[in-house]
Design a protein around this motif. Structure first.
Motif, PDB file in Angstrom:
ATOM      1  N   GLU A  86       0.686  -0.909   0.085  1.00 43.04           N
ATOM      2  CA  GLU A  86       0.021  -0.129  -0.001  1.00 43.04           C
ATOM      3  C   GLU A  86       0.822   1.172  -0.049  1.00 43.04           C
ATOM      4  O   GLU A  86       0.520   2.252  -0.883  1.00 43.04           O
ATOM      5  CB  GLU A  86      -0.651   0.182   1.294  1.00 43.04           C
ATOM      6  N   ALA A  87       2.007   1.252   0.802  1.00 42.18           N
ATOM      7  CA  ALA A  87       2.985   2.344   0.859  1.00 42.18           C
ATOM      8  C   ALA A  87       3.510   2.530  -0.752  1.00 42.18           C
ATOM      9  O   ALA A  87       3.861   3.745  -0.955  1.00 42.18           O
ATOM     10  CB  ALA A  87       4.046   2.275   1.739  1.00 42.18           C
ATOM     11  N   LEU A  88       3.997   1.376  -1.194  1.00 41.00           N
ATOM     12  CA  LEU A  88       4.578   1.373  -2.500  1.00 41.00           C
ATOM     13  C   LEU A  88       3.522   2.248  -3.546  1.00 41.00           C
ATOM     14  O   LEU A  88       3.919   3.058  -4.287  1.00 41.00           O
ATOM     15  CB  LEU A  88       4.756   0.092  -2.858  1.00 41.00           C
ATOM     16  N   ILE A  89       2.288   1.925  -3.607  1.00 43.26           N
ATOM     17  CA  ILE A  89       1.333   2.345  -4.522  1.00 43.26           C
ATOM     18  C   ILE A  89       1.175   3.840  -4.320  1.00 43.26           C
ATOM     19  O   ILE A  89       1.046   4.514  -5.218  1.00 43.26           O
ATOM     20  CB  ILE A  89      -0.069   1.582  -4.419  1.00 43.26           C
ATOM     21  N   ALA A  90       1.229   4.209  -2.935  1.00 39.43           N
ATOM     22  CA  ALA A  90       1.055   5.841  -2.600  1.00 39.43           C
ATOM     23  C   ALA A  90       2.446   6.435  -2.953  1.00 39.43           C
ATOM     24  O   ALA A  90       2.134   7.486  -3.637  1.00 39.43           O
ATOM     25  CB  ALA A  90       0.807   5.846  -1.247  1.00 39.43           C
ATOM     26  N   GLU A  91       3.413   5.869  -2.862  1.00 39.10           N
ATOM     27  CA  GLU A  91       4.764   6.605  -3.004  1.00 39.10           C
ATOM     28  C   GLU A  91       4.948   6.562  -4.632  1.00 39.10           C
ATOM     29  O   GLU A  91       5.388   7.752  -5.139  1.00 39.10           O
ATOM     30  CB  GLU A  91       5.822   5.963  -2.552  1.00 39.10           C
ATOM     31  N   ALA A  92       4.388   5.650  -5.312  1.00 36.46           N
ATOM     32  CA  ALA A  92       4.484   5.747  -6.772  1.00 36.46           C
ATOM     33  C   ALA A  92       3.586   6.649  -7.358  1.00 36.46           C
ATOM     34  O   ALA A  92       3.755   7.503  -8.360  1.00 36.46           O
ATOM     35  CB  ALA A  92       4.186   4.478  -7.463  1.00 36.46           C
ATOM     36  N   HIS A  93       2.370   6.822  -6.832  1.00 40.82           N
ATOM     37  CA  HIS A  93       1.281   7.885  -7.053  1.00 40.82           C
ATOM     38  C   HIS A  93       1.858   9.300  -7.085  1.00 40.82           C
ATOM     39  O   HIS A  93       1.829  10.334  -7.764  1.00 40.82           O
ATOM     40  CB  HIS A  93       0.039   7.655  -6.437  1.00 40.82           C
ATOM     41  N   ALA A  94       2.692   9.307  -6.004  1.00 41.96           N
ATOM     42  CA  ALA A  94       3.049  10.660  -5.669  1.00 41.96           C
ATOM     43  C   ALA A  94       4.373  11.136  -6.680  1.00 41.96           C
ATOM     44  O   ALA A  94       4.597  12.356  -6.847  1.00 41.96           O
ATOM     45  CB  ALA A  94       3.899  10.718  -4.389  1.00 41.96           C
ATOM     46  N   LEU A  95       4.661  10.143  -7.310  1.00 44.65           N
ATOM     47  CA  LEU A  95       5.711  10.491  -8.477  1.00 44.65           C
ATOM     48  C   LEU A  95       4.921  10.523  -9.787  1.00 44.65           C
ATOM     49  O   LEU A  95       5.787  10.584 -10.743  1.00 44.65           O
ATOM     50  CB  LEU A  95       6.983   9.485  -8.464  1.00 44.65           C
ATOM     51  N   GLY A  96       3.782  10.472  -9.599  1.00 44.55           N
ATOM     52  CA  GLY A  96       2.882  10.423 -11.068  1.00 44.55           C
ATOM     53  C   GLY A  96       2.850   9.264 -11.704  1.00 44.55           C
ATOM     54  O   GLY A  96       2.584   8.918 -13.067  1.00 44.55           O
ATOM     55  N   ILE A  97       3.144   8.147 -11.096  1.00 42.82           N
ATOM     56  CA  ILE A  97       3.181   6.700 -11.645  1.00 42.82           C
ATOM     57  C   ILE A  97       2.185   5.826 -10.969  1.00 42.82           C
ATOM     58  O   ILE A  97       1.745   5.626  -9.853  1.00 42.82           O
ATOM     59  CB  ILE A  97       4.346   5.969 -11.111  1.00 42.82           C
ATOM     60  N   ARG A  98       1.533   5.266 -11.956  1.00 40.88           N
ATOM     61  CA  ARG A  98       0.264   4.440 -11.782  1.00 40.88           C
ATOM     62  C   ARG A  98       0.781   2.936 -11.379  1.00 40.88           C
ATOM     63  O   ARG A  98       1.677   2.617 -11.729  1.00 40.88           O
ATOM     64  CB  ARG A  98      -0.648   4.341 -12.940  1.00 40.88           C
ATOM     65  N   THR A  99      -0.275   2.279 -10.671  1.00 43.02           N
ATOM     66  CA  THR A  99       0.234   0.782 -10.399  1.00 43.02           C
ATOM     67  C   THR A  99      -1.045  -0.288 -11.260  1.00 43.02           C
ATOM     68  O   THR A  99      -2.233   0.043 -11.222  1.00 43.02           O
ATOM     69  CB  THR A  99       0.079   0.564  -9.087  1.00 43.02           C
ATOM     70  N   ILE A 100      -0.214  -1.345 -11.762  1.00 43.85           N
ATOM     71  CA  ILE A 100      -1.026  -2.376 -12.189  1.00 43.85           C
ATOM     72  C   ILE A 100      -0.694  -3.461 -11.500  1.00 43.85           C
ATOM     73  O   ILE A 100       0.475  -3.973 -11.489  1.00 43.85           O
ATOM     74  CB  ILE A 100      -0.831  -2.591 -13.869  1.00 43.85           C
ATOM     75  N   VAL A 101      -1.617  -4.339 -11.043  1.00 44.66           N
ATOM     76  CA  VAL A 101      -1.363  -5.634 -10.411  1.00 44.66           C
ATOM     77  C   VAL A 101      -1.665  -6.750 -11.218  1.00 44.66           C
ATOM     78  O   VAL A 101      -2.567  -6.761 -12.112  1.00 44.66           O
ATOM     79  CB  VAL A 101      -2.010  -5.677  -9.098  1.00 44.66           C
ATOM     80  N   ASP A 102      -0.977  -8.008 -10.941  1.00 42.94           N
ATOM     81  CA  ASP A 102      -1.362  -9.179 -11.884  1.00 42.94           C
ATOM     82  C   ASP A 102      -2.106 -10.107 -11.114  1.00 42.94           C
ATOM     83  O   ASP A 102      -1.940 -10.530  -9.933  1.00 42.94           O
ATOM     84  CB  ASP A 102       0.001  -9.840 -11.870  1.00 42.94           C
ATOM     85  N   VAL A 103      -3.462 -10.274 -11.733  1.00 47.53           N
ATOM     86  CA  VAL A 103      -4.241 -11.204 -11.012  1.00 47.53           C
ATOM     87  C   VAL A 103      -4.300 -12.664 -12.081  1.00 47.53           C
ATOM     88  O   VAL A 103      -4.400 -12.416 -13.221  1.00 47.53           O
ATOM     89  CB  VAL A 103      -5.809 -10.711 -11.107  1.00 47.53           C
ATOM     90  N   VAL A 104      -4.041 -13.894 -11.311  1.00 41.60           N
ATOM     91  CA  VAL A 104      -4.310 -15.094 -12.090  1.00 41.60           C
ATOM     92  C   VAL A 104      -5.719 -15.884 -11.822  1.00 41.60           C
ATOM     93  O   VAL A 104      -5.688 -16.503 -10.731  1.00 41.60           O
ATOM     94  CB  VAL A 104      -2.845 -15.731 -11.432  1.00 41.60           C
ATOM     95  N   PRO A 105      -6.389 -15.491 -12.670  1.00 43.95           N
ATOM     96  CA  PRO A 105      -7.845 -16.121 -12.544  1.00 43.95           C
ATOM     97  C   PRO A 105      -8.061 -17.480 -12.828  1.00 43.95           C
ATOM     98  O   PRO A 105      -9.162 -18.016 -12.744  1.00 43.95           O
ATOM     99  CB  PRO A 105      -8.679 -15.281 -13.150  1.00 43.95           C
ATOM    100  N   ASN A 106      -7.252 -17.917 -13.892  1.00 38.75           N
ATOM    101  CA  ASN A 106      -7.291 -19.544 -14.187  1.00 38.75           C
ATOM    102  C   ASN A 106      -7.140 -20.560 -13.493  1.00 38.75           C
ATOM    103  O   ASN A 106      -7.927 -21.409 -13.437  1.00 38.75           O
ATOM    104  CB  ASN A 106      -6.533 -19.621 -15.669  1.00 38.75           C
ATOM    105  N   HIS A 107      -6.156 -20.363 -12.528  1.00 40.37           N
ATOM    106  CA  HIS A 107      -5.844 -21.494 -11.719  1.00 40.37           C
ATOM    107  C   HIS A 107      -5.373 -20.791 -10.422  1.00 40.37           C
ATOM    108  O   HIS A 107      -4.966 -19.548 -10.325  1.00 40.37           O
ATOM    109  CB  HIS A 107      -4.739 -22.286 -12.187  1.00 40.37           C
ATOM    110  N   CYS A 108      -5.055 -21.743  -9.444  1.00 42.79           N
ATOM    111  CA  CYS A 108      -4.583 -21.284  -8.023  1.00 42.79           C
ATOM    112  C   CYS A 108      -3.570 -22.209  -7.552  1.00 42.79           C
ATOM    113  O   CYS A 108      -3.070 -22.946  -8.444  1.00 42.79           O
ATOM    114  CB  CYS A 108      -5.555 -21.166  -7.161  1.00 42.79           C
TER     115      CYS A 108
END
Length: 551
Positions: A86-108
């Protein structure tokens, strides 16, 4: 993305893929982590990227480098904590950088609580309906339910043992046995992933990258795959309703939240179905990634890509490398410059000097085409595929499952070099006891971030300059492309506002067209000639049609 472009960010963004295990190690255990990423955000800010896509960082036994997820709502302890994410997401936003996370829905993962309950409860366990448990064929059930082949090589079914010790049903895993496939016909699976999406969107992520996006739905009759018929587990029509529901969720959040699919399909029309206005926002362009370094092939690929996206109004994406494929510095230095999992082998003769020269030209090509561009960590440093990793250190299941025929994907996942003259090149803190989880080549001492910073001839400074121009030029990012007349073997196009890109894939130098200013070149020019395997960005007169490149 151009600051003059008022469209959604994902239509023209430069998106940087971080493979967390190999980006930067903050605690000295030899494995990259969130603390390491946070300590190196300045590098990504200086590079000028618009967004970061993180490969999976969830709790996992790591049978497939985190793509076997045990808990989709937490962070694996080797990478850090949810609070750090969560801190990383906020720190990137402060630098004008957005965040994309990888979701794996086919299998676990096979240690996921649902799958463990399915095993422990025996044949009558309700959790079995969440997966693909089926009896075997034959009088004693000892034959697999189907003969489907895995993208990982090997079988797609594993037989279970009942709680009483007798042989039980089989379960489907299109990938490794440790990755059981979800049954997306079950409403509980759909509800679970809708909640997972909300979990991460609530934490401020700007996009979701969807792993194996075309594989979620299966033909419930489990027919055999035939060469001429539809694939029973790839691109089944039922998958589209899943993404329509996801799109409704993404659209319900403030700001611009994007869904980005990993869609490997040879049929452009079928591919475009995923990008209809009520489904995904974008999908990866693997045809461009695997395309030969040949002018006719590249132009045909670019034309086909733009034509496929136009009817659905979606932006194209341009990708040269990622965490699954041979790094393009190596690919472009070979007689066969294409990429295919089926033909990937070790020991192929490689001219790294030639591959680097072509990779520099490819950077200017990919960063000036209409749409979004992806940069895989290390490509901005000109890193090559590491092919001499000792067998005992390799971790990719593709290597073992193919009987060591496929070298696997470890060679493109070697930890990044940051500083210094010898491994670990600043990947881990000074004095760290653990070596990097994969060995780095000693020759990377010239490819560190520090060695390249300030060197106008380095790959890093080329990427920084190209992305800086892209961010300020309204012609770049999303938009139109017009091909210009050019000699054989040369790609030439304009993007508006007098911006012109030339890529010389021929064997001889060609004259530059009339131009007002040289914006950027991938390599040294020969006076007013563009050498082979070199690209250039020019500011040209803005007359209709643009300048013809002299023959």
């Amino acid at each position: 993305m151009s600051t003059a472009d008022n469209g959604p960010w994902w239509r023209g963004a430069v998106i940087y893929q971080v493979y967390p295990r190999s980006f930067a190690d903050g605690n000295g255990d030899g494995i990259g982590d969130i603390a390491g990423i946070r300590s190196r955000l300045n590098h990504l800010s200086a590079l000028g990227v618009d967004a970061i896509w993180y490969s999976p960082w969830y709790p996992s036994p790591m049978a497939d480098a985190g793509y076997d997820v045990a808990d989709y709502r937490d962070i694996d302890p080797i990478f850090g904590t949810l609070a750090e994410a969560e801190a990383l997401i906020a720190e990137a936003h402060a630098l004008g950088i957005r965040t994309i996370v990888d979701v794996v829905p086919n299998h676990c993962s096979d240690v996921h609580p649902w799958f463990q309950a399915a095993l422990a409860g025996g044949p009558e366990a309700p959790e079995r309906e969440l997966f693909w448990f089926r009896p075997g064929r034959g009088p004693d059930g000892s034959q697999k339910p189907t003969d489907w082949l895995s993208p990982f090589a090997g079988d797609t079914w594993t037989r279970t043992t009942n709680p009483d010790g007798t042989a039980g049903d089989w379960y489907l895993h299109l990938f490794a046995p440790q990755q059981p496939d979800f049954n997306w016909e079950h409403p509980r699976v759909r509800a679970e992933f809708e909640d997972i999406l909300r979990f991460w969107l609530d934490r401020g992520v700007d996009g979701i990258r969807i792993d194996s996006a075309a594989m979620l739905a299966k033909d419930p009759t489990l027919p055999e795959a035939t060469p001429d018929g539809p694939n029973p587990f790839v691109d089944v029509d039922a998958v589209h309703e899943i993404y329509r529901s996801w799109r409704r969720i993404a659209d319900s959040y403030p700001g611009e939240r994007a869904l980005i699919g990993e869609v490997w399909l040879p049929d452009y029309e079928r591919f475009a179905n995923y990008l209809r206005p009520d489904e995904l926002h974008a999908a990866f362009n693997f045809d461009f990634l695997g395309c030969a370094w040949e002018p006719a092939a590249l132009r045909a690929c670019i034309d086909a890509t733009l034509a496929a996206h136009a009817p659905v109004g979606a932006p194209a994406t341009w990708v040269l490398s990622n965490h699954d494929v041979t790094r393009h510095v190596s690919r472009y230095g070979r007689a066969d410059t294409t990429f295919s999992f089926a033909t990937r082998r070790e020991g192929v003769p490689t001219d790294l000097e030639l591959g680097t020269r072509r990779a520099r030209a490819a950077a200017l090509l990919s960063l000036s085409l209409p749409g979004a561009a992806y940069v895989y960590q290390g490509e901005e440093l000109g890193l090559w595929e590491v092919e001499d990793i000792p067998y005992e250190l390799r971790q990719d299941p593709m290597f073992a499952r193919s009987g060591r025929v496929d070298p696997g994907r470890d060679g493109c996942r070697v930890p990044l070099p940051w500083t210094g003259e010898a491994p670990p090149f600043g990947f881990s803190p000074d004095g760290a006891a653990a070596a990097p989880w994969l060995p780095q080549p000693a020759d990377w001492k010239d490819r560190t971030v520090r060695a390249q910073t300030g060197d106008p001839h380095s790959m890093l400074e080329l990427y920084r300059a190209a992305i800086a121009i892209r961010r300020t030029d309204p012609a770049l990012g999303d938009g139109e492309l017009t091909w210009l007349p050019a000699p054989a073997g040369v790609l030439a196009y304009r993007r508006g506002g007098g911006f012109c890109c030339l890529v010389n894939l021929s064997d001889a130098a060609v004259p530059l067209p009339p131009h007002q200013r040289l914006l950027l070149a991938s390599g040294p020019l020969d006076d007013d000639l563009l050498p082979p395997d070199t690209a250039v960005w020019l500011r040209t007169p803005s007359e209709p049609g643009g300048p013809a490149v002299p023959a």
